[in-house]
Scaffold this motif. Structure first.
Motif, PDB file in Angstrom:
ATOM      1  N   GLY A 181       0.816  -1.216   0.000  1.00 33.15           N
ATOM      2  CA  GLY A 181       0.000   0.000   0.000  1.00 33.15           C
ATOM      3  C   GLY A 181       0.843   1.255   0.000  1.00 33.15           C
ATOM      4  N   LEU A 182       1.907   1.261   0.806  1.00 33.79           N
ATOM      5  CA  LEU A 182       2.779   2.437   0.859  1.00 33.79           C
ATOM      6  C   LEU A 182       3.520   2.630  -0.461  1.00 33.79           C
ATOM      7  CD1 LEU A 182       3.729   4.662   2.775  1.00 33.79           C
ATOM      8  CD2 LEU A 182       5.581   3.156   3.514  1.00 33.79           C
ATOM      9  N   ALA A 183       3.951   1.545  -1.080  1.00 31.90           N
ATOM     10  CA  ALA A 183       4.676   1.657  -2.352  1.00 31.90           C
ATOM     11  C   ALA A 183       3.757   2.181  -3.465  1.00 31.90           C
ATOM     12  CB  ALA A 183       5.249   0.291  -2.740  1.00 31.90           C
TER      13      ALA A 183
ATOM     14  N   ILE B 236     -11.975  12.907   3.246  1.00 30.07           N
ATOM     15  CA  ILE B 236     -12.765  11.686   3.436  1.00 30.07           C
ATOM     16  C   ILE B 236     -11.904  10.651   4.157  1.00 30.07           C
ATOM     17  CG2 ILE B 236     -13.958   9.800   2.272  1.00 30.07           C
ATOM     18  CD1 ILE B 236     -14.598  11.705   0.006  1.00 30.07           C
ATOM     19  N   PRO B 237     -12.309  10.187   5.335  1.00 21.94           N
ATOM     20  CA  PRO B 237     -11.491   9.195   6.048  1.00 21.94           C
ATOM     21  C   PRO B 237     -11.515   7.853   5.344  1.00 21.94           C
ATOM     22  CG  PRO B 237     -13.550   9.587   7.211  1.00 21.94           C
ATOM     23  CD  PRO B 237     -13.512  10.569   6.084  1.00 21.94           C
TER      24      PRO B 237
ATOM     25  N   LEU C  30      -6.738  -0.927  -0.591  1.00 19.53           N
ATOM     26  CA  LEU C  30      -7.570   0.222  -0.959  1.00 19.53           C
ATOM     27  C   LEU C  30      -7.549   1.288   0.135  1.00 19.53           C
ATOM     28  CD1 LEU C  30      -9.652   1.615  -2.791  1.00 19.53           C
ATOM     29  CD2 LEU C  30     -11.437   0.292  -1.638  1.00 19.53           C
ATOM     30  N   LEU C  31      -7.689   0.862   1.388  1.00 17.28           N
ATOM     31  CA  LEU C  31      -7.705   1.821   2.492  1.00 17.28           C
ATOM     32  C   LEU C  31      -6.331   2.453   2.700  1.00 17.28           C
ATOM     33  CD1 LEU C  31      -9.876  -0.106   5.121  1.00 17.28           C
ATOM     34  CD2 LEU C  31     -10.613   1.348   3.230  1.00 17.28           C
ATOM     35  N   VAL C  32      -5.295   1.625   2.640  1.00 17.77           N
ATOM     36  CA  VAL C  32      -3.942   2.136   2.891  1.00 17.77           C
ATOM     37  C   VAL C  32      -3.527   3.115   1.804  1.00 17.77           C
ATOM     38  CG1 VAL C  32      -1.518   1.477   3.060  1.00 17.77           C
ATOM     39  CG2 VAL C  32      -3.254   0.091   4.197  1.00 17.77           C
ATOM     40  N   VAL C  33      -3.762   2.747   0.545  1.00 14.29           N
ATOM     41  CA  VAL C  33      -3.347   3.611  -0.568  1.00 14.29           C
ATOM     42  C   VAL C  33      -4.089   4.936  -0.528  1.00 14.29           C
ATOM     43  CG1 VAL C  33      -3.401   3.850  -3.079  1.00 14.29           C
ATOM     44  CG2 VAL C  33      -2.634   1.711  -2.048  1.00 14.29           C
ATOM     45  N   TYR C  34      -5.377   4.892  -0.241  1.00 13.93           N
ATOM     46  CA  TYR C  34      -6.165   6.131  -0.244  1.00 13.93           C
ATOM     47  C   TYR C  34      -5.647   7.107   0.813  1.00 13.93           C
ATOM     48  CZ  TYR C  34     -10.140   9.280  -0.360  1.00 13.93           C
ATOM     49  OH  TYR C  34     -10.925  10.393  -0.491  1.00 13.93           O
ATOM     50  N   ALA C  35      -5.369   6.601   2.011  1.00 16.48           N
ATOM     51  CA  ALA C  35      -4.923   7.506   3.085  1.00 16.48           C
ATOM     52  C   ALA C  35      -3.504   8.004   2.843  1.00 16.48           C
ATOM     53  CB  ALA C  35      -5.017   6.784   4.429  1.00 16.48           C
TER      54      ALA C  35
END
Length: 282
Positions: free
Chosen positions: A92-94, A127-128, A149-154
């Motif tokens: 997700g971070l990458a 948007i959280p 999906l959650l990690v990339v968005y934040a």
């Protein structure tokens, strides 16, 4: 008389000699203070249930929790869960890093297009990520992609905004000087824009690394995707209170390791920057 009063004035006391700095001792002091703080916290945690302030049924003593963590650490399932959590965190971070850098540098170099996208960014950024959990479940179920999906968005917004700040902070004199020396667009990005943006980018990465771990655990805990979060939910539903706290402690230790790793990377990447050089000589 004036000369006499001037001569009778007591001389100024000599300035105290400053002792030379001892960076080695200062470097050892911080880890030592950190270890003392952890021991004090463990001591308080051990005393609270032992003294009956909180029932041991809800807050087991620290020694029991650490013993439970030790038992779990000998099982393959624990390390599989740690690997799943780290996979969601790293992937997700990458993805967020790549998308934010490409889009940030592109829009940062195109102020008119950036102006058109400002309102969209201001709408999407607050948007959280947890609000996207129903969408993630509908799209991917309990798969790893839900966590991503959650990690990339934040993380995307944290890095993207920092990149925009960095590109906007480029010195116009340096930019014009590079143009006058005939540097092309790619060369100006390499020698002018990139060094200015890099400290901002590393700040975004450091913030995003912690947020990525939090959202990875949250997704596993709520959605049920593989990882430490799902192990916590399973332990809670089975009434294994000590295992719940043991897994929470493992999550905290994982966060400390990630933070240390990102700090080391930041010092290495920004070893030429004044902030890192000043920290090293302090």
């Amino acid at each position: 008389m004036t000369a006499t009063s001037t001569d009778s004035r007591a001389p100024d006391p000599p300035a105290p000699a400053r002792s030379p700095r001892r960076p080695a001792r200062a470097g050892l002091g911080r880890p030592l203070l950190g270890a003392v703080g952890i021991l004090a916290l463990l001591g308080l945690w051990e005393a609270v249930p032992r003294l009956g302030v909180v029932s041991a049924r809800y807050l087991p003593p620290a020694t029991d929790v650490l013993a439970a963590l030790g038992v779990r650490a000998t099982t393959p399932g624990f390390w599989t869960a740690v690997g799943d959590t780290l996979a969601g965190w790293a992937l997700g971070l990458a993805i967020a890093f790549t998308a934010a850098v490409v889009l940030g540098f592109t829009l940062g170099a195109l102020p008119r297009i950036r102006a058109y996208t400002n309102s969209t960014v201001d709408f999407l950024r607050p948007i959280p990520s947890v609000a996207l959990i129903p969408l993630a479940v509908l799209l991917y179920g309990t798969d790893l992609r839900s966590t991503l999906l959650l990690v990339v968005y934040a993380c995307f917004w944290l890095i993207y905004i920092q990149v925009l700040y960095g590109v906007a902070d480029v010195d116009p004199v340096a930019e014009q000087t590079a143009r006058s020396y005939g540097l092309g667009r790619l060369a100006r990005v390499r020698y002018v824009v990139w060094p200015t943006t890099l400290p901002y980018l590393m700040t975004g990465v450091r913030l995003a690394a912690a947020v990525a771990l939090i959202l990875s655990i949250t997704a596993q805990l709520v959605i049920g995707s593989p990882g430490i979060g799902r192990e916590i939910a399973v332990a809670q539903s089975s009434g294994a209170v000590e295992s719940v706290y043991a897994l929470i402690v493992a999550t905290g230790a994982l966060g400390v390791v990630i933070n240390i790793g990102v700090r080391v990377l930041e010092r290495r990447v920004l070893r030429w920057h004044t902030s890192v050089r000043g920290e090293a000589t302090a």
